[in-house]
Design a protein around this motif. Structure first.
Motif, PDB file in Angstrom:
ATOM      1  N   ASN A 147      27.049   8.191  15.267  1.00 19.77           N
ATOM      2  CA  ASN A 147      27.483   8.309  16.657  1.00 19.77           C
ATOM      3  C   ASN A 147      26.519   7.585  17.372  1.00 19.77           C
ATOM      4  N   LYS A 148      26.770   6.481  17.991  1.00 20.03           N
ATOM      5  CA  LYS A 148      25.926   5.568  18.689  1.00 20.03           C
ATOM      6  C   LYS A 148      25.161   6.285  19.614  1.00 20.03           C
ATOM      7  N   ILE A 149      25.501   7.108  20.236  1.00 16.80           N
ATOM      8  CA  ILE A 149      24.612   7.718  21.430  1.00 16.80           C
ATOM      9  C   ILE A 149      23.630   9.200  20.804  1.00 16.80           C
ATOM     10  N   ALA A 150      23.801   9.327  19.779  1.00 15.76           N
ATOM     11  CA  ALA A 150      23.165  10.622  19.220  1.00 15.76           C
ATOM     12  C   ALA A 150      21.780  10.451  19.684  1.00 15.76           C
ATOM     13  N   VAL A 151      20.841   9.662  19.136  1.00 17.15           N
ATOM     14  CA  VAL A 151      19.578   9.574  19.547  1.00 17.15           C
ATOM     15  C   VAL A 151      19.429   9.491  21.161  1.00 17.15           C
ATOM     16  N   PHE A 152      20.157   8.677  21.776  1.00 15.82           N
ATOM     17  CA  PHE A 152      19.699   8.787  23.213  1.00 15.82           C
ATOM     18  C   PHE A 152      20.019  10.218  23.682  1.00 15.82           C
ATOM     19  N   LEU A 153      21.115  11.053  23.364  1.00 15.51           N
ATOM     20  CA  LEU A 153      21.335  12.280  23.934  1.00 15.51           C
ATOM     21  C   LEU A 153      20.331  13.216  23.314  1.00 15.51           C
ATOM     22  N   LEU A 154      19.826  13.311  22.085  1.00 11.47           N
ATOM     23  CA  LEU A 154      18.938  14.289  21.549  1.00 11.47           C
ATOM     24  C   LEU A 154      17.716  13.993  22.322  1.00 11.47           C
ATOM     25  N   ALA A 155      17.221  12.607  22.594  1.00 17.19           N
ATOM     26  CA  ALA A 155      15.937  12.477  23.377  1.00 17.19           C
ATOM     27  C   ALA A 155      16.017  12.948  24.621  1.00 17.19           C
ATOM     28  N   ASN A 156      17.129  12.648  25.195  1.00 12.18           N
ATOM     29  CA  ASN A 156      17.433  13.141  26.616  1.00 12.18           C
ATOM     30  C   ASN A 156      17.151  14.544  26.753  1.00 12.18           C
ATOM     31  N   LEU A 157      17.719  15.191  25.453  1.00 12.67           N
ATOM     32  CA  LEU A 157      17.714  16.817  25.486  1.00 12.67           C
ATOM     33  C   LEU A 157      16.305  17.297  25.645  1.00 12.67           C
ATOM     34  N   VAL A 158      15.526  16.539  24.440  1.00 14.68           N
ATOM     35  CA  VAL A 158      13.940  17.336  24.213  1.00 14.68           C
ATOM     36  C   VAL A 158      13.250  16.778  25.448  1.00 14.68           C
ATOM     37  N   ALA A 159      13.457  15.586  26.083  1.00 14.87           N
ATOM     38  CA  ALA A 159      12.639  15.154  27.237  1.00 14.87           C
ATOM     39  C   ALA A 159      12.823  16.075  28.364  1.00 14.87           C
ATOM     40  N   PHE A 160      14.190  16.596  28.751  1.00 19.35           N
ATOM     41  CA  PHE A 160      14.481  17.421  29.788  1.00 19.35           C
ATOM     42  C   PHE A 160      13.606  18.694  29.610  1.00 19.35           C
ATOM     43  N   PHE A 161      13.763  19.376  28.348  1.00 16.68           N
ATOM     44  CA  PHE A 161      12.878  20.619  28.159  1.00 16.68           C
ATOM     45  C   PHE A 161      11.296  20.585  28.104  1.00 16.68           C
ATOM     46  N   LEU A 162      10.820  19.165  27.593  1.00 13.26           N
ATOM     47  CA  LEU A 162       9.460  19.066  27.586  1.00 13.26           C
ATOM     48  C   LEU A 162       9.020  18.853  28.906  1.00 13.26           C
ATOM     49  N   ILE A 163       9.805  18.231  29.797  1.00 12.68           N
ATOM     50  CA  ILE A 163       9.350  17.947  31.362  1.00 12.68           C
ATOM     51  C   ILE A 163       9.363  19.219  31.924  1.00 12.68           C
ATOM     52  N   LEU A 164      10.321  20.099  31.651  1.00 10.08           N
ATOM     53  CA  LEU A 164      10.547  21.345  32.192  1.00 10.08           C
ATOM     54  C   LEU A 164       9.214  22.310  31.940  1.00 10.08           C
ATOM     55  N   ASN A 165       8.905  22.190  30.778  1.00 14.10           N
ATOM     56  CA  ASN A 165       7.457  22.903  30.403  1.00 14.10           C
ATOM     57  C   ASN A 165       6.266  22.708  31.396  1.00 14.10           C
ATOM     58  N   PHE A 166       6.407  21.528  32.029  1.00 11.41           N
ATOM     59  CA  PHE A 166       5.016  21.067  32.888  1.00 11.41           C
ATOM     60  C   PHE A 166       5.582  21.712  34.503  1.00 11.41           C
ATOM     61  N   ILE A 167       6.760  22.051  34.591  1.00  7.25           N
ATOM     62  CA  ILE A 167       7.239  22.319  36.050  1.00  7.25           C
ATOM     63  C   ILE A 167       7.507  23.717  36.337  1.00  7.25           C
ATOM     64  N   VAL A 168       8.059  24.503  35.193  1.00  8.94           N
ATOM     65  CA  VAL A 168       8.154  25.786  35.525  1.00  8.94           C
ATOM     66  C   VAL A 168       7.229  26.870  35.036  1.00  8.94           C
TER      67      VAL A 168
END
Length: 168
Positions: A147-168
């Motif tokens: 799946n050509k977009i798998a790396v991007f989607l997983l990186a996006n998901l992980v980045a989303f939660f890592l960033i939210l760890n600093f916000i919430v």
């Protein structure tokens, strides 16, 4: 939305893929239903209202989460590792690591809450076990796993939660 994008880029819609998708959803969701009602395999927890419609006290979206995470980690590891048990082990470890990043955000946003406010070690052990089993199913069923977009989607998901760890 992420699941839709992932499916859009998936190219082998054969019977085995559909069996995998159904099993990933049902095993992930089923393990959460069992967890909420018995404490096994994750520990004692309850879901809040944020994740939407619930059946048996577990949001239906949880099955989507399991399917999405297994597929994305599995797709990436399929290109890198030829040994099924090793890929399933690394996939499960990766998913436990992702859960570690998700937990503080999920608790702060009332996705779920843990009895006594403490995330038990059994949560991570349970995540490993369930993820390993579903990863093995992913590996054993024959369908194109690229799946050509798998790396991007997983990186996006992980980045989303890592960033939210600093916000919430």
């Amino acid at each position: 939305l992420t699941l839709g994008v992932m499916f859009w880029f998936h190219k082998d819609w054969n019977k085995n893929f559909l069996v995998f998708a159904a099993l990933a959803w049902f095993l992930g969701y089923g393990s959460e239903v069992m967890g909420v009602h018995t404490g096994f395999p994750f520990g004692n927890y309850n879901y809040g209202p944020v994740l939407g419609i619930k059946l048996m006290e577990v949001p239906l979206m949880i099955g989507v989460n399991w399917l999405l995470l297994i597929y994305l980690t599995g797709s990436i590891l399929n290109r890198l590792i030829n040994i099924d048990w090793l890929a399933a082990s690394i996939g499960a470890i990766t998913m436990v690591s992702i859960d570690y990043a998700i937990e503080p955000v999920a608790i702060a946003l009332d996705f779920w809450s843990w009895e006594g406010g403490i995330i038990p070690l059994s949560n991570y052990i349970g995540w490993f076990g369930v993820a390993f089993i579903i990863h093995m199913i992913y590996r054993k069923l024959q369908f194109k796993k690229e799946n050509k977009i798998a790396v991007f989607l997983l990186a996006n998901l992980v980045a989303f939660f890592l960033i939210l760890n600093f916000i919430v």
